[in-house]
Design a protein around this motif. Sequence first.
Motif, short mmCIF file in Angstrom:
data_model
loop_
_atom_site.label_atom_id
_atom_site.label_comp_id
_atom_site.label_asym_id
_atom_site.label_seq_id
_atom_site.Cartn_x
_atom_site.Cartn_y
_atom_site.Cartn_z
N ALA A 121 0.83 -1.21 0.00
CA ALA A 121 0.00 0.00 0.00
C ALA A 121 0.86 1.25 0.00
N CYS A 122 1.91 1.27 0.81
CA CYS A 122 2.77 2.45 0.90
C CYS A 122 3.53 2.70 -0.40
N MET A 123 3.93 1.65 -1.07
CA MET A 123 4.63 1.83 -2.34
C MET A 123 3.69 2.35 -3.44
N VAL A 124 2.43 1.94 -3.39
CA VAL A 124 1.46 2.51 -4.34
C VAL A 124 1.30 4.00 -4.09
N ILE A 125 1.22 4.39 -2.81
CA ILE A 125 1.12 5.82 -2.48
C ILE A 125 2.40 6.55 -2.90
N GLY A 126 3.57 5.91 -2.67
CA GLY A 126 4.82 6.51 -3.10
C GLY A 126 4.87 6.71 -4.60
N ASP A 127 4.36 5.73 -5.34
CA ASP A 127 4.27 5.86 -6.80
C ASP A 127 3.34 7.01 -7.17
N GLY A 128 2.28 7.19 -6.36
CA GLY A 128 1.36 8.29 -6.61
C GLY A 128 2.00 9.65 -6.40
N VAL A 129 3.03 9.71 -5.57
CA VAL A 129 3.76 10.97 -5.38
C VAL A 129 4.77 11.20 -6.49
N LEU A 130 5.42 10.12 -6.94
CA LEU A 130 6.52 10.25 -7.89
C LEU A 130 6.06 10.42 -9.34
N VAL A 133 14.19 7.57 -2.65
CA VAL A 133 13.00 8.39 -2.39
C VAL A 133 11.79 7.53 -2.01
N PRO A 134 11.41 6.52 -2.83
CA PRO A 134 10.25 5.72 -2.42
C PRO A 134 10.47 4.95 -1.14
N ILE A 135 11.73 4.54 -0.88
CA ILE A 135 12.02 3.84 0.37
C ILE A 135 11.79 4.76 1.56
N ALA A 136 12.23 6.01 1.43
CA ALA A 136 12.03 6.97 2.51
C ALA A 136 10.54 7.26 2.72
N LEU A 137 9.82 7.48 1.62
CA LEU A 137 8.39 7.74 1.71
C LEU A 137 7.65 6.55 2.32
N ALA A 138 8.00 5.35 1.82
CA ALA A 138 7.32 4.15 2.32
C ALA A 138 7.63 3.92 3.80
N PHE A 139 8.88 4.19 4.20
CA PHE A 139 9.24 4.01 5.61
C PHE A 139 8.42 4.93 6.51
N ILE A 140 8.28 6.19 6.12
CA ILE A 140 7.50 7.14 6.92
C ILE A 140 6.04 6.70 7.00
N LEU A 141 5.47 6.28 5.85
CA LEU A 141 4.08 5.85 5.82
C LEU A 141 3.86 4.57 6.64
N ILE A 142 4.79 3.63 6.52
CA ILE A 142 4.65 2.38 7.27
C ILE A 142 4.72 2.64 8.77
N VAL A 143 5.63 3.54 9.19
CA VAL A 143 5.72 3.90 10.61
C VAL A 143 4.40 4.49 11.09
N ILE A 144 3.82 5.42 10.30
CA ILE A 144 2.55 6.03 10.67
C ILE A 144 1.45 4.99 10.75
N MET A 145 1.36 4.13 9.72
CA MET A 145 0.30 3.13 9.68
C MET A 145 0.44 2.11 10.80
N TYR A 146 1.66 1.66 11.05
CA TYR A 146 1.84 0.62 12.06
C TYR A 146 1.60 1.18 13.46
N ILE A 147 2.05 2.42 13.70
CA ILE A 147 1.82 3.03 15.02
C ILE A 147 0.33 3.22 15.25
N TRP A 148 -0.39 3.66 14.22
CA TRP A 148 -1.85 3.84 14.38
C TRP A 148 -2.53 2.50 14.65
N ASN A 149 -2.13 1.47 13.89
CA ASN A 149 -2.71 0.15 14.09
C ASN A 149 -2.34 -0.40 15.47
#
Length: 744
Positions: free
Chosen positions: A156-165, A446-462
Amino acid sequence: MDIEAANNNQRRRWNSSWRVLTLAYQSLGVVYGDLSTSPLYVYKTAFADDVNHVESTEEIYGVLSCIFWTLTLIPLLKYVFIVLKADDDGEGGTFALYSLLCRHTRVCSLPNGQPADMELSAYRNEKRVVKSVLQSTLEKHIGLRRLLLILALIGACMVIGDGVLTPAISDIEVPIACIILVFLFALQHYGTHRVAFLFAPIVLTWLLSISTIGLYNIVKWNHHIFEALSPYYAFMFLTRSRKAGWMTLGGILLCSTGSEAMFADLGHFTQSSIKVAFTFLVYPALILAYMGQAAFISKHRTLEGVEFYVSIPAVLAAIVGSQAVITGTFSIIKQCTSWHCFPPVKIIHTSSRIHGRIYIPEVNWILMFLCIAITVGFRDTKSLGNAAGLAVITVMLVTTCLMSLVMVLCWHKSPVLALCFLLFFGFIESLYFSACLMKFLQGAWVPIALAFILIVIMYIWNYGTRKKYAYDVQNKVPINWLMSLSPDLGIVRVRGIGLIQTELDSGVPAIFSHFVTNLPAFHQVLIFLCIKNVPVPRVDPKERFLVGRVGPEAHRIYRCIVRYGYLDHHKDDCDFEKNLVGSIIEFICGEKQEENHAMKRQGIEDGGTMLVVGSLAPNLEAIKIEDEEVSDSVHLMAGATSLEQDETKSPEKPKKKSRLVLPGIQTLDEATEKELTELMEAREAGLAFILSNSYVKAKSGSSLIKKIGLNYVYDFLRRNSRGSSYALNLPHASTLEVGMVYNV
């Protein structure tokens, strides 16, 4: 009659075919913009040092052969003919695959699941007598279940990262590109169908143009280019060029950019329309375009001056190319929110016919800001191409892994077949992944950094959501405590309905005991309301409400569980209140009628039966609650009988009249009649909403990471996210928030 029936069948087939073609046309402007514009930069990225260094035509043939087989094996064979069949009731994406697995195995990460959810008609789980070894292993080890969730989050995070790039990739000047991006994101609130009709002619013109020019270049410059379609040239290119050829795979991969969008955007269209559009138009046009480019390059050894770039409206095509990943990002965020993996956001449904068409304002503007930042920061198409390539191939690898599990656990195919699928596509995609990873410093970070930030946010919320629910379960109050509350203890029952928000599907929440301890009073009718998501796309409205009684009948305390799928629209209007009270009425009537077999019993609630209301027998259909202004009586009508309960009201403050109509029921026993009357009187007196406003804090002695995650990150997300959808339009005068601190 036979002729008329045949004509009707033919008309239905014609309408169905016309709808498929219409949606296929619309999908061009949304799904295939990214995939169709990849010829703009594939060869430029693959031959990053220009093509003057190429010693022989065979290398150009080898690159074309790799492009052809990449397009054939990944978008066409894998996605169109295999992955699209794994839709979850019309919805696609990595979380749709995860949802399928959760429904067929007990690996669900939603905290408040219950056996009654398995009885929903949306569950299409084939009950097998013997579990497979793979299923038993997944269900047994919590680490594997969490790994499965993290895998879905990565996709999911990589799809969002692709949506940014992707929107940032173009050869346009930076100021113009930024203006175009603002215009593109400003269009999103009009909805997918309007954007599709706007962009579809552009993509259609683009595809026809590149295929025509490609055919022209083949005829004029090198009509032997068809020989490059043989896999021999791809094999020889990789074996002879070795490391250089392997590094070139990172650029070649960009020809399949947008393949995952076909699956992620499935909810906006249909499986048939996406297949038709790709198989009969997009795929042939792209093959001709790449062959034409290769034919031109084989003679000129340069990309400069090629007719492809000077003859096509590349600016418009680059704009449209971004739409696929933007739309896919909306779908992914919607699914993540329902799975408690992303903070609640405002979701606007832009179509009444296709529920998957949504718009998320907050996500839209955040994407725009990130796209502009990347466009300004990275002015090199090569670096952005490397970044987008890594994002795309990571999503493909995740999809391959999840699909192999779906084949075994959901489709019940042979494990050998699933293993062959995993090894074949996993090997191909691993080659591309390793090539992209080698370009980490050239933009792939770039996508690794974006995905890492998103995964941290998603996992902390979950994680915070699960911990909060676990605390609620551990600290819920026994029913005996609730039964012991009486006027002798100074507890007062006031007029009206009290609505207690809770995540629990059983027991009494701690916030209620906290409330009563500080304010010793509660309403004459009390409803514990639990709104939860279940791992299905949609819940039938007839099965949405699950109602039970808490304690003895005389206490007038009920529990109502409202179930939504991850694609259902949570209504924000006043109908929710009426539907809620209506579900209690249906429960009261259905509980008294033993012959009503349509009311499904779904487990035991504190010693009582919980019933699915909405799936009613004909004698309980069309229950109506009619409200009128200026009245001083409560009416209860059942068939030919009616009851009127007079009240003394202030003439200066007229209230609404609640009139309950129960058609088909001729008689009501005295106890039922009294209970319904009290319920309607309480509704007329008004509803009070008692909402939980709990704070999750890491308990003393916790690790530093846990303290930062819960005390700062989770708390920041909680404060800045939307509350419960039904609570947004509640009158402030009727709302009471009960605050508690959860030390977990």
